[in-house]
Design a protein around this motif. Structure first.
Motif, PDB file in Angstrom:
ATOM      1  N   CYS A 215       0.860  -1.190   0.000  1.00  0.00           N
ATOM      2  CA  CYS A 215       0.000   0.000   0.000  1.00  0.00           C
ATOM      3  C   CYS A 215       0.889   1.231   0.000  1.00  0.00           C
ATOM      4  O   CYS A 215       1.853   1.311   0.780  1.00  0.00           O
ATOM      5  N   TYR A 242       8.057   4.813  -7.811  1.00  0.00           N
ATOM      6  CA  TYR A 242       6.592   4.805  -7.919  1.00  0.00           C
ATOM      7  C   TYR A 242       6.023   6.185  -7.594  1.00  0.00           C
ATOM      8  O   TYR A 242       5.089   6.657  -8.252  1.00  0.00           O
ATOM      9  N   ILE A 246       3.613   8.731  -9.837  1.00  0.00           N
ATOM     10  CA  ILE A 246       2.342   9.309  -9.356  1.00  0.00           C
ATOM     11  C   ILE A 246       2.351  10.828  -9.505  1.00  0.00           C
ATOM     12  O   ILE A 246       1.383  11.435  -9.977  1.00  0.00           O
ATOM     13  N   TYR A 250      -0.283  12.696 -11.955  1.00  0.00           N
ATOM     14  CA  TYR A 250      -1.479  13.312 -11.360  1.00  0.00           C
ATOM     15  C   TYR A 250      -1.272  14.713 -10.785  1.00  0.00           C
ATOM     16  O   TYR A 250      -2.241  15.408 -10.516  1.00  0.00           O
ATOM     17  N   GLU A 263      -9.658   3.469  -9.522  1.00  0.00           N
ATOM     18  CA  GLU A 263      -9.397   2.819 -10.803  1.00  0.00           C
ATOM     19  C   GLU A 263      -8.635   1.525 -10.549  1.00  0.00           C
ATOM     20  O   GLU A 263      -7.621   1.512  -9.851  1.00  0.00           O
ATOM     21  N   THR A 265      -6.539  -1.473 -12.268  1.00  0.00           N
ATOM     22  CA  THR A 265      -5.806  -1.812 -13.491  1.00  0.00           C
ATOM     23  C   THR A 265      -5.286  -3.231 -13.404  1.00  0.00           C
ATOM     24  O   THR A 265      -4.576  -3.587 -12.457  1.00  0.00           O
ATOM     25  N   VAL A 273      -3.787  -3.445  -9.658  1.00  0.00           N
ATOM     26  CA  VAL A 273      -3.371  -2.307  -8.836  1.00  0.00           C
ATOM     27  C   VAL A 273      -4.547  -1.342  -8.718  1.00  0.00           C
ATOM     28  O   VAL A 273      -5.102  -0.901  -9.732  1.00  0.00           O
ATOM     29  N   THR A 275      -5.860   2.247  -7.784  1.00  0.00           N
ATOM     30  CA  THR A 275      -5.416   3.639  -7.646  1.00  0.00           C
ATOM     31  C   THR A 275      -6.616   4.457  -7.210  1.00  0.00           C
ATOM     32  O   THR A 275      -7.601   4.571  -7.950  1.00  0.00           O
ATOM     33  N   CYS A 276      -6.534   5.012  -6.017  1.00  0.00           N
ATOM     34  CA  CYS A 276      -7.696   5.672  -5.412  1.00  0.00           C
ATOM     35  C   CYS A 276      -7.394   7.145  -5.115  1.00  0.00           C
ATOM     36  O   CYS A 276      -6.449   7.441  -4.372  1.00  0.00           O
ATOM     37  N   ILE A 287      -3.054  10.365  -3.568  1.00  0.00           N
ATOM     38  CA  ILE A 287      -3.314   9.115  -4.282  1.00  0.00           C
ATOM     39  C   ILE A 287      -2.924   7.954  -3.380  1.00  0.00           C
ATOM     40  O   ILE A 287      -1.792   7.898  -2.884  1.00  0.00           O
ATOM     41  N   SER A 289      -2.520   3.844  -3.415  1.00  0.00           N
ATOM     42  CA  SER A 289      -2.410   2.718  -4.331  1.00  0.00           C
ATOM     43  C   SER A 289      -2.196   1.434  -3.547  1.00  0.00           C
ATOM     44  O   SER A 289      -1.539   1.432  -2.507  1.00  0.00           O
ATOM     45  N   LYS A 291      -1.691  -3.028  -4.283  1.00  0.00           N
ATOM     46  CA  LYS A 291      -1.594  -4.145  -5.208  1.00  0.00           C
ATOM     47  C   LYS A 291      -2.404  -5.308  -4.669  1.00  0.00           C
ATOM     48  O   LYS A 291      -2.202  -5.757  -3.540  1.00  0.00           O
TER      49      LYS A 291
END
Length: 558
Positions: A215, A242, A246, A250, A263, A265, A273, A275-276, A287, A289, A291
């Motif tokens: 996370c 990572y 991001i 964004y 989202e 993916t 993954v 993505t919130c 954001i 994220s 997995k």
């Protein structure tokens, strides 16, 4: 069909005890009771089994009744493979006969069976095949229609029971998660440390998304060039890479990807993954994220997780707004202190404007947030407009000052009423105008940029601040004006005032207004203001009261 079942009598106990037997089927498809009963009905079946989904598109035999049970238990077949794999793939009941030479019976022959008739009924839950009820005969080639109908109904009942149990489990999980969310919300509602809150967000996300392997949370601090990052489950080098992705995707101006909702993916390796986005006052603030092994993990916790993210945005708004206000006031204070060096008169004037504006704001009951912006704006109102726009670009404080500047310059659109401007901007303009005109009331009456009710309220407020304390003789000739006792020649030499400034000062000491002084000396009111400014500067004061006290304290009296 029912008349046949009742007449035969062999199905009646199955219907009577169906729900009880299905409890076993629903618990990991432990349907042994049902399967044994099926095998014993009228000698139709020689074997029966129940398969459930396993790993990687595999199905495994969870229960079996018939010959060679040990070989059948936990045996597996692939999605689409053979008779049973086709039932899983199509989601439709199938029946096959005349199988003596059919190569698709290899799965059965490997386990010591030579079936002549095989059936398979999918057990469907939420449009997904959650199991396969299968069986067959080693001797009979055909089943009658009533028995096949019964098998179909049985598969539907099993599906209904599995779905009911899934709903119960989901409800129980949601109740547990909701209780945990309430407790977490209590903690977050009182939290003030941003870093601690970010750790809570990550840890709770890992709990709600129970199978997440990592996370990552990135929060942009408003007004700051830096972002706060908290991550669990990946190494520092991966976090940096990572995080950069991001930020570029964004938060980089001119290259922002619009993300308004979570989202998911799929990267094709069986993992997804999530993505919130996290919003503060409708602006993207962060954001989160994670997995996940598959999309189902998110779907199971979607509702409770979305609620948690919404509450997180509220918590971050509370904490970040406090940090921003603190930074804004700190910046305003530094600029105000700088004014002490280049213009002490402007420094003192801003402090007096702040004091008066805040007193009036308290009188009106201005909300704390607006009052904080007003306090900072007062300290900066003496700076040039262009300088403020350069120093405060992007700050919320600039909006208060820009509207104040617009009102002061009379540049507001006629379509916008004064009352539509922030109250803090109008209070600032009133305090500035009053003190800029040496505490005269008449300029306030002419201040059409502020609505009349607010002007009247301010005038009444400042009038209450006037205090007069004097003695007057009764029955005697009125005493001479205090200015008559001042030795202006000595004063002129001491502070280097001009003859005209001496005349203006004498009339100030007599209590005349700017307009009255202008009429007395046959000069414009603007010229009077200039003389007064020079006098205040030479006396090192900021208003008339201080000027009078200064002159008397200097002792230039006859």
């Amino acid at each position: 069909m029912l008349s046949y079942l009742l007449r035969a009598g062999n199905y009646a106990f199955l219907y009577r005890d169906l729900i009880g037997l299905l409890d076993e089927a629903a618990a990991a498809a432990e349907s042994g009771g049902i399967l044994e009963s099926l095998v014993n009905i009228n000698g139709y079946l020689d074997f029966a089994g129940f398969a459930i989904p396993g790993e990687r598109n595999q199905y495994r035999i969870a229960e079996y009744s018939g010959p060679n049970r040990d070989e059948w238990m936990n045996a597996s077949f692939s999605y689409g493979e053979g008779f049973l794999g086709q039932v899983c793939m199509l989601g439709l009941p199938r029946s096959w006969t005349h199988l003596e030479a059919d190569p698709r019976t290899a799965f059965f022959r490997e386990k010591g069976l030579q079936p002549r008739h095989i059936f398979g009924y999918p057990v469907v839950v939420d449009s997904q095949t959650s199991g396969v009820l299968f069986g067959g005969s080693l001797t009979k080639r055909d089943f009658d229609d009533d028995f096949e109908s019964f098998l179909h109904i049985l598969s539907l009942f099993i599906g209904m029971k599995l779905q009911l149990d899934a709903l119960k489990k989901k409800k129980q999980n949601h109740t547990t998660q909701l209780a945990a969310l309430v407790e977490i919300s209590k903690i977050m509602n009182t939290a003030t440390d941003l870093k601690k809150v970010l750790y809570v967000l990550v840890d709770v996300s890992l709990i709600l998304l129970s199978q997440a392997s990592f996370c990552h949370l990135l929060i942009q601090i408003p007004g700051s060039p830096k972002a706060q990052i908290v991550s669990r489950g990946i190494k520092k080098e991966q976090v940096q890479s990572y995080s950069k992705t991001i930020i570029d995707r964004y938060f980089t101006p001119g290259n922002k990807t619009l993300l308004t909702e979570p989202e998911l993916t799929d990267y094709g390796d069986g993992e997804s993954v999530l993505t919130c986005p996290i919003f503060v006052r409708s602006e993207l603030c962060g954001i989160l994220s994670a997995k996940l092994p598959n999309s189902a993990v998110y779907e199971q916790s979607k509702d409770i997780f979305s609620t948690f993210i919404f509450l997180s945005g509220i918590t971050l708004e509370r904490i970040l707004s406090g940090s921003v206000k603190e930074e804004l006031y700190k910046k305003a204070k530094l600029l105000h202190e700088a004014a002490k060096v280049w213009n002490r008169q402007a420094y003192d004037k801003a402090a007096r404007i702040q004091e008066l504006a805040l007193e009036f704001a308290d009188h009106l009951g201005l909300p704390p947030g607006e009052k904080e912006h007003l306090s900072a704006a007062c300290l900066l109102c003496v700076y040039p407009d262009s300088y403020l726009r350069e120093q405060l670009a992007g700050d919320a404080l600039l909006s208060v000052l820009e509207r104040y500047i617009s009102l002061k310059g009379g540049t507001s659109s006629e379509a916008v009423m004064p009352s539509e401007y922030p109250l803090s901007s109008r209070i600032l303009l009133l305090a500035y105008t009053y003190l800029e005109h040496n505490e005269q009331i008449s300029p306030l009456h002419d201040l059409i940029a502020v609505e009349e009710p607010l002007r009247r309220d301010f005038i009444a407020f400042v009038m209450k601040k006037f205090t007069v304390d004097l003695e007057m003789a009764i029955g005697r000739r009125a005493a001479a004006s205090p200015s008559d006792h001042i030795d202006f020649e000595q004063l002129k030499k001491k502070i280097n005032i001009s003859s005209r400034e001496q005349d203006v000062l004498r009339l100030i000491l007599k209590g005349l207004s700017n307009r009255e002084i202008a009429e007395e000396l046959f000069i414009s009111e603007h010229t009077v203001k200039n003389h007064i400014t020079n006098i205040f500067h030479k006396l090192e004061v900021t208003d008339r009261a201080q000027a009078m006290a200064r002159v008397y304290n200097m002792g230039f009296q006859h």
